[in-house]
Design an enzyme around this catalytic site. Structure first.
Site, PDB file in Angstrom:
ATOM      1  N   THR A  61     -33.777   5.321  33.027  1.00 25.84           N
ATOM      2  CA  THR A  61     -34.960   4.455  33.024  1.00 25.84           C
ATOM      3  C   THR A  61     -34.619   3.134  33.705  1.00 25.84           C
ATOM      4  OG1 THR A  61     -36.749   3.592  31.659  1.00 25.84           O
ATOM      5  CG2 THR A  61     -34.550   3.560  30.668  1.00 25.84           C
ATOM      6  N   LYS A  65     -33.319   3.906  38.292  1.00 26.48           N
ATOM      7  CA  LYS A  65     -33.844   5.157  38.856  1.00 26.48           C
ATOM      8  C   LYS A  65     -33.595   5.309  40.352  1.00 26.48           C
ATOM      9  CE  LYS A  65     -37.481   5.943  35.514  1.00 26.48           C
ATOM     10  NZ  LYS A  65     -38.880   6.198  35.260  1.00 26.48           N
ATOM     11  N   LEU A 208     -49.124   3.724  33.163  1.00 27.97           N
ATOM     12  CA  LEU A 208     -47.915   4.482  32.826  1.00 27.97           C
ATOM     13  C   LEU A 208     -47.289   4.001  31.516  1.00 27.97           C
ATOM     14  CD1 LEU A 208     -48.268   5.711  35.610  1.00 27.97           C
ATOM     15  CD2 LEU A 208     -45.832   5.437  36.002  1.00 27.97           C
ATOM     16  N   TYR A 210     -46.857   3.397  27.658  1.00 25.92           N
ATOM     17  CA  TYR A 210     -47.286   4.175  26.483  1.00 25.92           C
ATOM     18  C   TYR A 210     -47.148   3.371  25.200  1.00 25.92           C
ATOM     19  CZ  TYR A 210     -42.271   4.690  26.714  1.00 25.92           C
ATOM     20  OH  TYR A 210     -40.932   4.417  26.828  1.00 25.92           O
TER      21      TYR A 210
HETATM   22  P1  NAP Z   1     -39.422  -1.000  37.985  1.00 24.00           P
HETATM   23  O1  NAP Z   1     -38.662  -0.169  38.960  1.00 24.00           O
HETATM   24  O2  NAP Z   1     -38.781  -2.189  37.394  1.00 24.00           O
HETATM   25  O3  NAP Z   1     -40.758  -1.394  38.792  1.00 24.00           O
HETATM   26  C1  NAP Z   1     -41.848  -2.010  38.279  1.00 24.00           C
HETATM   27  C2  NAP Z   1     -42.563  -2.742  39.423  1.00 24.00           C
HETATM   28  O4  NAP Z   1     -43.592  -3.457  38.825  1.00 24.00           O
HETATM   29  C3  NAP Z   1     -41.671  -3.743  40.135  1.00 24.00           C
HETATM   30  O5  NAP Z   1     -41.114  -3.174  41.272  1.00 24.00           O
HETATM   31  C4  NAP Z   1     -42.613  -4.887  40.442  1.00 24.00           C
HETATM   32  O6  NAP Z   1     -43.227  -4.690  41.725  1.00 24.00           O
HETATM   33  C5  NAP Z   1     -43.704  -4.775  39.404  1.00 24.00           C
HETATM   34  N1  NAP Z   1     -43.527  -5.730  38.298  1.00 24.00           N
HETATM   35  C6  NAP Z   1     -42.414  -5.959  37.553  1.00 24.00           C
HETATM   36  N2  NAP Z   1     -42.676  -6.884  36.592  1.00 24.00           N
HETATM   37  C7  NAP Z   1     -43.968  -7.230  36.726  1.00 24.00           C
HETATM   38  C8  NAP Z   1     -44.829  -8.149  36.049  1.00 24.00           C
HETATM   39  N3  NAP Z   1     -44.405  -8.874  35.014  1.00 24.00           N
HETATM   40  N4  NAP Z   1     -46.122  -8.250  36.480  1.00 24.00           N
HETATM   41  C9  NAP Z   1     -46.564  -7.506  37.519  1.00 24.00           C
HETATM   42  N5  NAP Z   1     -45.790  -6.637  38.201  1.00 24.00           N
HETATM   43  C10 NAP Z   1     -44.521  -6.504  37.815  1.00 24.00           C
HETATM   44  O7  NAP Z   1     -39.918  -0.132  36.768  1.00 24.00           O
HETATM   45  P2  NAP Z   1     -40.369   1.393  36.769  1.00 24.00           P
HETATM   46  O8  NAP Z   1     -39.208   2.257  36.466  1.00 24.00           O
HETATM   47  O9  NAP Z   1     -41.121   1.637  38.022  1.00 24.00           O
HETATM   48  O10 NAP Z   1     -41.320   1.441  35.474  1.00 24.00           O
HETATM   49  C11 NAP Z   1     -42.502   0.671  35.442  1.00 24.00           C
HETATM   50  C12 NAP Z   1     -43.308   0.955  34.178  1.00 24.00           C
HETATM   51  O11 NAP Z   1     -43.697   2.326  34.126  1.00 24.00           O
HETATM   52  C13 NAP Z   1     -42.581   0.664  32.876  1.00 24.00           C
HETATM   53  O12 NAP Z   1     -43.487   0.100  31.970  1.00 24.00           O
HETATM   54  C14 NAP Z   1     -42.157   2.043  32.398  1.00 24.00           C
HETATM   55  O13 NAP Z   1     -42.017   2.111  30.988  1.00 24.00           O
HETATM   56  C15 NAP Z   1     -43.350   2.879  32.862  1.00 24.00           C
HETATM   57  N6  NAP Z   1     -43.000   4.295  33.064  1.00 24.00           N
HETATM   58  C16 NAP Z   1     -43.626   5.215  32.281  1.00 24.00           C
HETATM   59  C17 NAP Z   1     -43.349   6.553  32.456  1.00 24.00           C
HETATM   60  C18 NAP Z   1     -44.040   7.569  31.611  1.00 24.00           C
HETATM   61  O14 NAP Z   1     -43.553   8.708  31.539  1.00 24.00           O
HETATM   62  N7  NAP Z   1     -45.147   7.237  31.009  1.00 24.00           N
HETATM   63  C19 NAP Z   1     -42.432   6.966  33.430  1.00 24.00           C
HETATM   64  C20 NAP Z   1     -41.835   5.997  34.225  1.00 24.00           C
HETATM   65  C21 NAP Z   1     -42.121   4.658  34.024  1.00 24.00           C
HETATM   66  P3  NAP Z   1     -43.539  -5.947  42.660  1.00 24.00           P
HETATM   67  O15 NAP Z   1     -42.332  -6.831  42.582  1.00 24.00           O
HETATM   68  O16 NAP Z   1     -43.741  -5.345  43.991  1.00 24.00           O
HETATM   69  O17 NAP Z   1     -44.764  -6.615  42.108  1.00 24.00           O
END
Ligand code: NAP
Length: 248
Positions: A61, A65, A208, A210
């Protein structure tokens, strides 16, 4: 004992450990355990694998990733094309340890999204540009749904800033997917900065996140009549798929 687990940081509010604990109990699986392995730096992965000789597979996570890719022996085509891995199967052989990478988020997102799609969901906004956004964009591309990514800072092609989201853009993109952590526990008051007032009953808002089950993003969407979906089913589907891979 077969050991499985989750790597990432922070892991304090992880769903996966509870999910697998319940699954193992419900299905009388007595030879498996799922543990959390907080890892601040992915460079410490080889050390973890050496210290845990019973570890047969793990999920990945935030924030590893994408950066796990160079550490893997093999990457499935889907995970390679998406550029993100959230599930690794370990094979320990005399010649060394082999790490096989997969993306089960893609499977979970696809299967949970499909029943909700209407013919008018042919173009989408993806909020965020991280690992989960890669999984989401992979599926939208496969389904022939055009998309624009929205970022706080990226200035890449096909990526908009939140301040550039006009009434027309919101009204022409009836599928909006939040892949950012904005609004995730404990920061319940946060939400992606989109002009919610232009949402309508034709919109489908998929978050995404939960935890909580209804984020501020989804609440605000509902106020304007949008259909909503949280990330729980996707999470359960990806966990089940990971289990299938580790046992294959
Ligand atoms: P990540 O790689 O850290 O990416 C999240 C992206 O969101 C960042 O690249 C950033 O993009 C933007 N961001 C970060 N903090 C922010 C904030 N405070 N306000 C607005 N935008 C923000 O994380 P990830 O692995 O992609 O996961 C993201 C979310 O999806 C998490 O909440 C995770 O729990 C959820 N998720 C859920 C599932 C599921 O099975 N339901 C699976 C995977 C992930 P920019 O810098 O370009 O704005």
């Amino acid at each position: 004992m077969r050991l499985f687990g989750l790597i990432g940081f922070p892991l304090s509010h992880s769903f996966s450990a509870g999910f697998f604990k319940k699954k193992f109990a419900d299905e009388n699986i007595f030879d498996a355990e799922y543990r959390l392995f907080p890892l601040t730096n992915i460079s410490r992965l080889p050390e973890l694998i050496e210290q845990q000789p019973d570890l047969q597979g793990f999920n990945i996570t935030i924030p590893h990733k994408i950066e796990i890719l160079p550490h893997l022996t093999h990457v499935s085509k889907v995970a390679f094309d998406a550029g993100a891995v959230n599930c690794v199967k370990i094979e320990r052989e005399a010649s060394g340890v082999k790490l096989y990478g997969f993306n089960t988020d893609i499977y979970g997102f696809r299967k949970s999204l499909l029943p909700l799609l209407k013919t008018y969901h042919y173009s989408a906004l993806i909020l965020g540009t991280g690992g989960a956004a890669k999984a989401v964009s992979y599926i939208l591309l496969e389904l022939g749904i055009g998309y624009i990514m929205v970022s706080r800072s990226s200035r890449e092609k096909n990526v908009l800033q939140y301040s550039q989201l006009t009434e027309e853009i919101i009204k022409t993109n009836l599928l909006i997917i939040n892949t950012t952590p904005a609004g995730m526990y404990p920061e319940l008051d946060k939400h992606p900065d989109i002009p919610y007032q232009f949402l309508s009953s034709g919109h489908l808002l998929y978050d995404l996140i939960y935890n909580p089950s209804e984020t501020k993003f989804l609440k605000k969407g509902k106020e304007y009549g949008a259909a909503t979906k949280n990330g729980l089913q996707m999470l359960e589907l990806q966990a089940e798929k990971s289990w299938e891979i580790w046992n294959s």
